[in-house]
Design an enzyme around this catalytic site. Structure first.
Site, PDB file in Angstrom:
ATOM      1  N   ARG A 104      17.308 -98.382 -14.229  1.00 23.49           N
ATOM      2  CA  ARG A 104      15.981 -98.825 -14.679  1.00 23.49           C
ATOM      3  C   ARG A 104      15.195 -97.678 -15.279  1.00 23.49           C
ATOM      4  O   ARG A 104      14.477 -97.848 -16.268  1.00 23.49           O
ATOM      5  CB  ARG A 104      15.237 -99.464 -13.494  1.00 23.49           C
ATOM      6  CG  ARG A 104      14.059-100.340 -13.910  1.00 23.49           C
ATOM      7  CD  ARG A 104      12.746 -99.599 -13.974  1.00 23.49           C
ATOM      8  NE  ARG A 104      12.514 -98.876 -12.744  1.00 23.49           N
ATOM      9  CZ  ARG A 104      11.872 -97.717 -12.685  1.00 23.49           C
ATOM     10  NH1 ARG A 104      11.406 -97.140 -13.783  1.00 23.49           N
ATOM     11  NH2 ARG A 104      11.722 -97.097 -11.535  1.00 23.49           N
ATOM     12  N   SER A 152       0.504 -83.937 -11.369  1.00 26.30           N
ATOM     13  CA  SER A 152      -0.594 -84.896 -11.284  1.00 26.30           C
ATOM     14  C   SER A 152      -1.794 -84.500 -12.132  1.00 26.30           C
ATOM     15  O   SER A 152      -2.660 -85.339 -12.383  1.00 26.30           O
ATOM     16  CB  SER A 152      -1.041 -85.048  -9.819  1.00 26.30           C
ATOM     17  OG  SER A 152      -0.011 -85.616  -9.037  1.00 26.30           O
ATOM     18  N   GLY A 353      22.208-100.631  11.197  1.00 22.21           N
ATOM     19  CA  GLY A 353      22.610 -99.590  12.127  1.00 22.21           C
ATOM     20  C   GLY A 353      23.266 -98.425  11.409  1.00 22.21           C
ATOM     21  O   GLY A 353      22.848 -98.027  10.330  1.00 22.21           O
ATOM     22  N   GLU A 377       5.334 -90.817 -12.067  1.00 25.96           N
ATOM     23  CA  GLU A 377       4.366 -91.660 -12.776  1.00 25.96           C
ATOM     24  C   GLU A 377       3.190 -92.044 -11.878  1.00 25.96           C
ATOM     25  O   GLU A 377       2.696 -93.166 -11.899  1.00 25.96           O
ATOM     26  CB  GLU A 377       5.064 -92.880 -13.373  1.00 25.96           C
ATOM     27  CG  GLU A 377       6.124 -92.447 -14.384  1.00 25.96           C
ATOM     28  CD  GLU A 377       6.816 -93.601 -15.062  1.00 25.96           C
ATOM     29  OE1 GLU A 377       6.182 -94.643 -15.248  1.00 25.96           O
ATOM     30  OE2 GLU A 377       8.004 -93.443 -15.404  1.00 25.96           O
TER      31      GLU A 377
END
Length: 398
Positions: A104, A152, A353, A377
């Site tokens: 993706r 950022s 598990g 992002e």
């Protein structure tokens, strides 16, 4: 007054407990099913090995196949792009990330960042030169904004472009760049005397290098690189003419974040489905573990958050299609859905598990991938502050 007889209720569908498929058109479902079949055929049989080896072999072939599906620049119009709806693009992202976040990411960076920047802010010559070849997958693109010391806070970027006659000369470094070392074109954002500008940089330009980043424990089946620009000389028309300032890269990021709102639910769905199937078949204390109350509570809670997240993604997609989606609403979706997706993966791991850490199951792979998706992002904290500012009217970024 007598009541009108109602039709029999459809059976409960564990894969679609809210009946969200009813919200989709036939075309929406066709897009979703096409991408799902491609991922099942071309990615799922190999992804555990790719992840374990930390590679994405045949990425150029995969890009061309994705181009033939219309998945690259999917929601853009013209120049060979599919012109699909925002919901259809979101459904494609969900199915791709149900296979792996790295796949993706390949599509998101190509379409929602690199192609979107050219489509929205580029000249007609830039669009004609690059977009058709990028839509077909012939050319892979990357998007250079994040730097080693500035993630950022892109306003602090050190990459700089200066004028030299009619040319531009770029110097600087970018970090954590998806597709970087396989890209034929890079969209690089740089500080100039006229504010932040975007530049279309062919990667064979002298002075440009993209060494691949290794030793990752997340997004291992994805190409991640550094970009190094050492006196990269570009003609005047390499600059994107239609934007100045951070509005340019931030609008591209908002478009890509929208895809993450859907994609993260794909990773969550794959993990939930693995846990549900395991709970139905794994026996302990004389019966399947899905028959115990605590396991059913986990499955119920995961199903609620998964399908709430998909409903949220659908709502944002319809708003985008109507031209009414605000950046704050994208932050809302990215913050909620990635955070819930990670929790679904972690809870799924507890149901499996010790088997949950094995690459025979997708759960741990999705969980570690989502640790990167949580950060890139826009970190959790940044999206919290975006929403906090929108709610209070007060800026807490500084």
């Amino acid at each position: 007054m007598s009541a009108t007889p109602s039709s029999p209720l459809p059976p409960f569908d564990a894969g679609d407990p809210l009946g969200l498929d009813d919200l989709l058109t036939d075309e929406d479902r066709a897009v979703r099913d096409t991408v799902r079949r491609w991922a099942a055929d071309r990615v799922l049989p190999h992804i555990a090995g790719w992840y374990e080896r930390g590679e994405l072999p045949g990425i150029r072939d995969l890009a061309r196949e994705l181009g033939s599906l219309g998945a690259l620049g999917m929601s853009l119009t013209g120049y060979g792009c599919a012109g699909a709806s925002a919901v259809q693009y979101g459904l494609a992202c969900l199915e791709l990330e149900a296979a792996d976040s790295g796949i993706r990411s390949l599509v998101s960076v190509q379409g929602s960042l690199a192609m979107y920047a050219i489509h929205r802010f580029g000249s007609e010559e830039q669009k004609q030169r690059w977009l058709p070849r990028m839509a077909s997958g012939e050319v892979i693109g990357c998007f250079g904004l994040t730097e080693p010391d500035h993630g950022s806070d892109p306003a602090g970027m050190r990459t700089h472009a200066r004028r030299d006659g009619s040319d531009w000369v770029l110097n600087g470094r970018k970090m954590w760049i998806t597709n970087g070392s396989v890209a034929g074109v890079a969209l690089v954002w740089a500080a100039t005397d006229d504010g932040v500008r975007g530049f279309v940089v062919p990667t064979d330009t002298p002075g440009f290098a993209a060494p691949e980043i290794h030793h990752k424990w997340s997004l291992r089946a994805s190409v991640t690189s550094e970009l190094v620009l050492d006196d990269v000389r570009l003609p005047a028309d390499a600059a994107l003419p239609e934007v100045r300032g951070l509005r340019g890269p931030l609008s591209c990021l908002s478009h890509a974040r929208y895809g993450i709102v859907w994609g993260s639910m794909g990773a969550a769905r794959a993990s939930f489905e693995a846990a549900l199937e395991y709970a139905r078949t794994r026996e302990q204390f004389g019966k399947p573990i899905g028959g115990f109350q605590l396991t059913q509570a986990k499955l119920a809670d995961m199903a609620v958050e998964l399908h709430k997240g998909i409903l949220l993604a659908y709502h944002l997609g319809r708003r985008m299609d109507a031209g009414r989606l605000r950046p704050e609403q994208v932050s809302f979706g990215k913050l909620n859905n990635v955070r819930e997706a990670i929790e679904i993966c972690r809870t799924s791991r507890t149901i499996l598990g010790a088997n949950g850490i094995s690459l025979e199951y997708p759960v741990m792979r999705h969980a570690t991938n989502l640790e990167s998706v949580l950060t890139y992002e826009g970190t959790v904290e940044m999206h919290q502050l975006v929403l906090g500012k929108a709610l209070t009217g007060l800026d807490a970024f500084r």
